[in-house]
Design a protein around this motif. Structure first.
Motif, PDB file in Angstrom:
ATOM      1  N   GLU A  87      75.085  33.655  30.995  1.00 49.07           N
ATOM      2  CA  GLU A  87      75.078  33.128  29.912  1.00 49.07           C
ATOM      3  C   GLU A  87      75.199  31.778  29.655  1.00 49.07           C
ATOM      4  N   ARG A  88      76.150  31.036  30.187  1.00 47.77           N
ATOM      5  CA  ARG A  88      76.519  29.800  30.139  1.00 47.77           C
ATOM      6  C   ARG A  88      75.314  29.232  31.092  1.00 47.77           C
ATOM      7  N   ALA A  89      75.023  30.066  32.052  1.00 46.55           N
ATOM      8  CA  ALA A  89      74.040  29.002  33.045  1.00 46.55           C
ATOM      9  C   ALA A  89      72.556  28.955  32.115  1.00 46.55           C
ATOM     10  N   MET A  90      72.251  30.077  31.542  1.00 47.00           N
ATOM     11  CA  MET A  90      71.041  29.757  30.789  1.00 47.00           C
ATOM     12  C   MET A  90      71.152  28.950  29.730  1.00 47.00           C
ATOM     13  N   ALA A  91      72.219  28.632  29.116  1.00 51.16           N
ATOM     14  CA  ALA A  91      72.464  27.867  28.019  1.00 51.16           C
ATOM     15  C   ALA A  91      72.346  26.181  28.425  1.00 51.16           C
ATOM     16  N   GLU A  92      73.305  26.072  29.549  1.00 50.52           N
ATOM     17  CA  GLU A  92      73.423  24.918  29.990  1.00 50.52           C
ATOM     18  C   GLU A  92      72.711  24.267  31.302  1.00 50.52           C
ATOM     19  N   LEU A  93      72.267  25.119  32.084  1.00 44.72           N
ATOM     20  CA  LEU A  93      71.433  24.681  33.266  1.00 44.72           C
ATOM     21  C   LEU A  93      69.874  25.008  33.086  1.00 44.72           C
ATOM     22  N   TRP A  94      69.555  25.789  32.352  1.00 45.60           N
ATOM     23  CA  TRP A  94      68.160  25.978  32.024  1.00 45.60           C
ATOM     24  C   TRP A  94      67.181  24.636  31.732  1.00 45.60           C
ATOM     25  N   PRO A  95      67.876  23.636  31.027  1.00 51.20           N
ATOM     26  CA  PRO A  95      67.219  22.235  30.697  1.00 51.20           C
ATOM     27  C   PRO A  95      67.112  21.670  32.097  1.00 51.20           C
ATOM     28  N   ARG A  96      67.984  21.884  33.084  1.00 47.31           N
ATOM     29  CA  ARG A  96      67.831  21.132  34.377  1.00 47.31           C
ATOM     30  C   ARG A  96      66.733  22.104  35.343  1.00 47.31           C
ATOM     31  N   TYR A  97      66.884  23.034  35.253  1.00 44.91           N
ATOM     32  CA  TYR A  97      65.989  23.886  36.451  1.00 44.91           C
ATOM     33  C   TYR A  97      64.889  24.672  35.673  1.00 44.91           C
ATOM     34  N   GLY A  98      65.030  25.101  34.378  1.00 45.40           N
ATOM     35  CA  GLY A  98      64.081  25.973  33.780  1.00 45.40           C
ATOM     36  C   GLY A  98      62.795  25.203  33.298  1.00 45.40           C
ATOM     37  N   LEU A 107      70.965  32.876  39.400  1.00 44.69           N
ATOM     38  CA  LEU A 107      70.095  31.953  40.624  1.00 44.69           C
ATOM     39  C   LEU A 107      70.397  30.582  39.940  1.00 44.69           C
ATOM     40  N   LEU A 108      70.355  30.215  38.810  1.00 44.43           N
ATOM     41  CA  LEU A 108      70.875  29.013  38.110  1.00 44.43           C
ATOM     42  C   LEU A 108      72.096  28.371  38.615  1.00 44.43           C
ATOM     43  N   LEU A 109      73.388  29.574  38.458  1.00 40.86           N
ATOM     44  CA  LEU A 109      74.611  29.314  38.917  1.00 40.86           C
ATOM     45  C   LEU A 109      74.679  28.742  40.400  1.00 40.86           C
ATOM     46  N   GLY A 110      73.857  29.673  41.273  1.00 40.53           N
ATOM     47  CA  GLY A 110      73.787  29.202  42.722  1.00 40.53           C
ATOM     48  C   GLY A 110      73.068  27.828  42.898  1.00 40.53           C
TER      49      GLY A 110
END
Length: 246
Positions: free
Chosen positions: A38-49, A106-109
């Motif tokens: 959930e953290r990855a979707m919130a914090e990393l999605w802007p970078r990779y999504g 995947l975002l975490l990785g």
């Protein structure tokens, strides 16, 4: 779409005309995200999504460079895609998956590996192929262990159908590669029959129809489990060729 873990939930987009959603190989299934995902979707999605858009995405602008591109459809937990992106920094890699826990994983990785050549689309791959990717914009496509829908009455829901093959041919550049793998022999034979019938592809193993596992495809936990159970795995490889109409 597909997943090495046999989970492939999604959501219907009622704004999309039914004619554009004729291929439906997944169903909504429960899947709880971990706190980290959930953290990855919130914090990393802007970078990779990459949000779905019904207009072709400018891949040069998206990645900030010009480079060959690969696409993996239904990456599941992302093990194969993550390993491939790490091994090929010269390629820009795009993953399409509807299962949010897998996307979060995947975002975490990707964050841990510090990847800059990876982007993720969390949407129906059919619509991505139809609308978001420009023709001949991809040089390599991976489809590993799509849901086999093993019951006969469900075979019509299998991902690899003539309509889908046409969409793959649309986005794959001439000379590009399509690589697939499945642990269901019947599905492997259907894949071969369907893609062999396309005038847009030629089988890279015309004598046997199947190739040995490409070293670039890592053994996922799903495949290792299959090996323990004595399941076989069938790999296919095709080259995009010029069609008579081109």
């Amino acid at each position: 779409m597909t997943s090495e873990d046999r989970e492939a939930p999604s959501r219907d987009n009622e704004a999309t005309p039914p004619s554009r959603r004729s291929i439906r190989s997944f169903v909504i299934r429960g899947g709880r995200q971990t706190a980290a995902q959930e953290r990855a979707m919130a914090e990393l999605w802007p970078r990779y999504g990459v949000e779905f858009n019904a207009q072709p995405v400018d891949l040069d602008q998206l990645f900030g460079r010009q480079a060959p591109r690969m696409l993996e459809i239904g990456f599941g937990a992302g093990e194969a895609l993550l390993a491939f992106a790490q091994a090929h920094p010269e390629l820009d890699c795009i993953g399409v998956e509807v299962h949010k826990p897998g996307v979060g994983h995947l975002l975490l990785g990707a964050e841990t590996a510090g990847l800059t050549n990876l982007r993720v689309i969390c949407h129906d791959a059919v619509e991505v192929l139809q609308q978001q990717l420009a023709p001949a914009s991809i040089q390599l496509i991976h489809i590993f262990f799509p849901d086999p829908w093993h019951k006969k009455r469900h075979h019509k829901r299998r991902l690899i159908q003539p309509e889908l093959v046409e969409l793959l041919a649309r986005v794959l550049a001439v000379g590009g590669k399509l690589r697939l793998a499945t642990d269901w022999e019947h599905y492997a034979l259907q894949m071969r029959e369907v893609i062999d019938a396309s005038t847009s592809f030629t089988n890279d193993a015309a004598d046997t129809g199947f190739v040995t596992r490409n070293e670039e495809r890592p053994l996922t936990r799903f495949e290792r489990r299959g090996h323990r159970l004595g399941h076989g795995v069938w790999d296919l490889s095709y080259t995009r060729i010029v069609t008579p109409s081109q």
